[in-house]
Design a protein around this motif. Structure first.
Motif, mmCIF file in Angstrom:
data_model
loop_
_atom_site.group_PDB
_atom_site.id
_atom_site.type_symbol
_atom_site.label_atom_id
_atom_site.label_comp_id
_atom_site.label_asym_id
_atom_site.label_seq_id
_atom_site.Cartn_x
_atom_site.Cartn_y
_atom_site.Cartn_z
ATOM 1 N N GLU A 110 4.260 44.671 10.797
ATOM 2 C CA GLU A 110 4.696 43.527 10.002
ATOM 3 C C GLU A 110 5.948 42.865 10.574
ATOM 4 O OE1 GLU A 110 3.144 42.210 7.173
ATOM 5 O OE2 GLU A 110 1.550 43.523 7.929
ATOM 6 N N ASP A 111 6.677 43.576 11.423
ATOM 7 C CA ASP A 111 7.877 43.007 12.052
ATOM 8 C C ASP A 111 7.838 43.370 13.529
ATOM 9 O OD1 ASP A 111 10.311 42.082 12.887
ATOM 10 O OD2 ASP A 111 11.510 43.446 11.666
ATOM 11 N N GLU A 112 7.313 42.478 14.323
ATOM 12 C CA GLU A 112 7.122 42.781 15.743
ATOM 13 C C GLU A 112 8.434 42.892 16.508
ATOM 14 O OE1 GLU A 112 6.365 38.167 17.264
ATOM 15 O OE2 GLU A 112 4.705 39.593 17.146
ATOM 16 N N LYS A 113 9.531 42.453 15.910
ATOM 17 C CA LYS A 113 10.832 42.532 16.593
ATOM 18 C C LYS A 113 11.406 43.945 16.551
ATOM 19 C CE LYS A 113 12.769 39.428 13.998
ATOM 20 N NZ LYS A 113 11.570 39.218 13.155
ATOM 21 N N LEU A 114 10.976 44.758 15.602
ATOM 22 C CA LEU A 114 11.501 46.119 15.466
ATOM 23 C C LEU A 114 10.661 47.092 16.292
ATOM 24 C CD1 LEU A 114 13.639 47.806 13.635
ATOM 25 C CD2 LEU A 114 11.559 48.551 12.455
ATOM 26 N N LYS A 115 11.280 47.766 17.250
ATOM 27 C CA LYS A 115 10.565 48.758 18.034
ATOM 28 C C LYS A 115 10.266 49.991 17.183
ATOM 29 C CE LYS A 115 10.603 46.698 22.090
ATOM 30 N NZ LYS A 115 9.357 46.297 22.796
ATOM 31 N N LEU A 116 9.109 50.556 17.383
ATOM 32 C CA LEU A 116 8.685 51.752 16.668
ATOM 33 C C LEU A 116 8.850 52.945 17.605
ATOM 34 C CD1 LEU A 116 5.472 50.211 15.085
ATOM 35 C CD2 LEU A 116 7.723 50.504 13.997
ATOM 36 N N ILE A 117 9.820 53.796 17.286
ATOM 37 C CA ILE A 117 10.152 54.924 18.154
ATOM 38 C C ILE A 117 9.391 56.149 17.660
ATOM 39 C CG2 ILE A 117 12.001 56.210 19.249
ATOM 40 C CD1 ILE A 117 12.132 53.121 19.636
ATOM 41 N N VAL A 118 8.336 56.497 18.353
ATOM 42 C CA VAL A 118 7.383 57.515 17.913
ATOM 43 C C VAL A 118 7.796 58.874 18.477
ATOM 44 C CG1 VAL A 118 4.947 58.154 17.808
ATOM 45 C CG2 VAL A 118 5.603 55.726 18.039
ATOM 46 N N GLU A 119 8.274 59.763 17.604
ATOM 47 C CA GLU A 119 8.560 61.123 18.042
ATOM 48 C C GLU A 119 7.361 62.011 17.722
ATOM 49 O OE1 GLU A 119 11.377 65.059 17.388
ATOM 50 O OE2 GLU A 119 12.141 63.103 16.709
ATOM 51 N N ILE A 120 6.738 62.535 18.760
ATOM 52 C CA ILE A 120 5.619 63.465 18.577
ATOM 53 C C ILE A 120 6.181 64.883 18.595
ATOM 54 C CG2 ILE A 120 3.420 64.285 19.465
ATOM 55 C CD1 ILE A 120 2.955 61.566 20.698
ATOM 56 N N LYS A 121 6.019 65.580 17.481
ATOM 57 C CA LYS A 121 6.578 66.915 17.336
ATOM 58 C C LYS A 121 5.794 67.937 18.169
ATOM 59 C CE LYS A 121 10.064 66.463 14.556
ATOM 60 N NZ LYS A 121 11.428 66.812 15.050
ATOM 61 N N PRO A 122 6.482 68.919 18.739
ATOM 62 C CA PRO A 122 5.791 69.976 19.483
ATOM 63 C C PRO A 122 4.793 70.723 18.607
ATOM 64 C CG PRO A 122 8.151 70.028 19.924
ATOM 65 C CD PRO A 122 7.945 69.066 18.779
ATOM 66 N N ALA A 123 3.709 71.171 19.223
ATOM 67 C CA ALA A 123 2.698 71.966 18.518
ATOM 68 C C ALA A 123 2.697 73.384 19.087
ATOM 69 C CB ALA A 123 1.331 71.320 18.659
ATOM 70 N N LYS A 124 1.856 74.229 18.531
ATOM 71 C CA LYS A 124 1.896 75.649 18.879
ATOM 72 C C LYS A 124 1.219 75.969 20.206
ATOM 73 C CE LYS A 124 2.370 77.215 14.108
ATOM 74 N NZ LYS A 124 1.825 78.020 12.995
ATOM 75 N N THR A 125 0.363 75.072 20.679
ATOM 76 C CA THR A 125 -0.295 75.290 21.971
ATOM 77 C C THR A 125 -0.323 73.981 22.755
ATOM 78 O OG1 THR A 125 -2.531 74.721 21.209
ATOM 79 C CG2 THR A 125 -1.812 77.008 20.901
ATOM 80 N N PRO A 126 -0.412 74.077 24.086
ATOM 81 C CA PRO A 126 -0.551 72.859 24.889
ATOM 82 C C PRO A 126 -1.799 72.054 24.518
ATOM 83 C CG PRO A 126 0.044 74.706 26.289
ATOM 84 C CD PRO A 126 -0.270 75.281 24.931
ATOM 85 N N GLN A 127 -2.847 72.751 24.143
ATOM 86 C CA GLN A 127 -4.089 72.058 23.779
ATOM 87 C C GLN A 127 -3.904 71.202 22.529
ATOM 88 O OE1 GLN A 127 -3.880 75.386 24.492
ATOM 89 N NE2 GLN A 127 -4.766 75.238 26.554
ATOM 90 N N LEU A 128 -3.198 71.739 21.541
ATOM 91 C CA LEU A 128 -2.920 70.965 20.336
ATOM 92 C C LEU A 128 -2.011 69.776 20.648
ATOM 93 C CD1 LEU A 128 -2.392 73.741 17.632
ATOM 94 C CD2 LEU A 128 -4.197 72.001 17.658
ATOM 95 N N GLU A 129 -1.045 69.992 21.526
ATOM 96 C CA GLU A 129 -0.166 68.887 21.912
ATOM 97 C C GLU A 129 -0.953 67.774 22.588
ATOM 98 O OE1 GLU A 129 4.185 71.017 22.388
ATOM 99 O OE2 GLU A 129 3.071 70.499 24.209
ATOM 100 N N GLU A 130 -1.860 68.151 23.446
ATOM 101 C CA GLU A 130 -2.679 67.148 24.129
ATOM 102 C C GLU A 130 -3.559 66.387 23.147
ATOM 103 O OE1 GLU A 130 -4.633 69.526 27.083
ATOM 104 O OE2 GLU A 130 -2.702 70.078 28.003
ATOM 105 N N GLU A 131 -4.058 67.076 22.130
ATOM 106 C CA GLU A 131 -4.871 66.402 21.113
ATOM 107 C C GLU A 131 -4.037 65.408 20.310
ATOM 108 O OE1 GLU A 131 -7.662 67.411 17.178
ATOM 109 O OE2 GLU A 131 -6.866 69.062 18.410
ATOM 110 N N ILE A 132 -2.828 65.823 19.931
ATOM 111 C CA ILE A 132 -1.949 64.926 19.176
ATOM 112 C C ILE A 132 -1.613 63.685 20.009
ATOM 113 C CG2 ILE A 132 0.324 64.682 18.105
ATOM 114 C CD1 ILE A 132 0.209 67.683 17.473
#
Length: 249
Positions: A110-132
């Motif tokens: 709704e406000d293209e001027k505001l950057k959306l800073i997406v923090e992806i939280k660590p998961a318990k396995t590399p495979q889950l992280e890759e899925e996220i």
């Protein structure tokens, strides 16, 4: 000639300090009236401030739904081990439903001027992280927000996976254990480190990163004096719970 050089130096120094940009940490939730971090309302509040960006946290439920929440648990339920259908029955402290990534991004659009800073939280396995990472990148593309989103994570694996899927995305590392040179070698775009790392342990890293063309960011800067110290060192961005106080300093 000497006076001109002095003037150029003063103006250059002023510009470097003035360009520090403000990012609201988990939205602007310490508002009046106050709301809840990582809520849709906190994002709306950040949109009203006219700042650079707003940060938020992404986690994945047991059944693969991406939701916005900082802690591992929501109302004593571990998000990674609970289906979304159960999680969504518990409201946030401000009465909102637990936001999905899709809903959050739609509000961000709704406000293209505001950057959306997406923090992806660590998961318990590399495979889950890759899925996220895959699901998050797909959602960003689906909503055509590639140019509005930037990414951060404490997981080096997540940072690298984002770059692998979309090399043009801006990705910054949070953990504080890699030098600017190491970040460049990892093909990341910069760092977003706790201010103590930059003020106490490695004060040269801001300038080193800038010399390499990397982004410099610091979290969570809630003291105006610390903000001024970082600003004087030439920090590019700060992430803060008090964006309304820092944006005009």
């Amino acid at each position: 000639m000497k006076n001109k050089l002095i003037l150029i130096f003063v103006l250059t120094s002023f510009f470097m300090k003035a360009q520090t940009k403000i990012i609201a940490h988990r939205g602007f939730f310490q508002s009046s009236p106050p709301t809840t971090e990582n809520s849709i309302q906190s994002l709306k509040n950040a949109q009203d401030l006219g700042i650079y960006g707003s940060e938020f946290d992404v986690r994945m439920t047991k059944d693969g739904k991406l939701v916005i929440h900082h802690d591992e648990n929501h109302d004593e339920m571990e998000i990674a081990q609970t289906d979304f259908s159960k999680l969504k029955k518990s409201r946030l402290a401000n009465g909102e439903k637990l936001p999905t990534l899709k809903k959050y991004l739609k509000q961000g659009r709704e406000d293209e001027k505001l950057k959306l800073i997406v923090e992806i939280k660590p998961a318990k396995t590399p495979q889950l992280e890759e899925e996220i990472v895959k699901k998050t990148v797909e959602m960003v593309r689906k909503l055509r927000l590639e140019n509005q989103c930037e990414f951060i994570s404490f997981s080096l694996n997540i940072c690298k996976e984002i770059k692998l899927l979309e090399p043009t995305f801006i990705v910054q590392y949070l953990n504080g254990d890699l030098s600017p040179q190491q970040l460049q070698e990892a093909r990341l775009d910069g760092f977003d480190y706790h201010y103590k790392i930059l003020l106490e342990k490695h004060p040269a890293w801001i300038q080193e990163a800038k010399n390499l063309g990397l982004i410099t960011n610091s979290w969570t800067v809630n003291d105006p004096e610390i903000y001024q110290q970082l600003k004087n060192m030439g920090i590019g961005y700060v992430t803060t719970n008090i964006p309304e106080q820092l944006k005009n300093q």
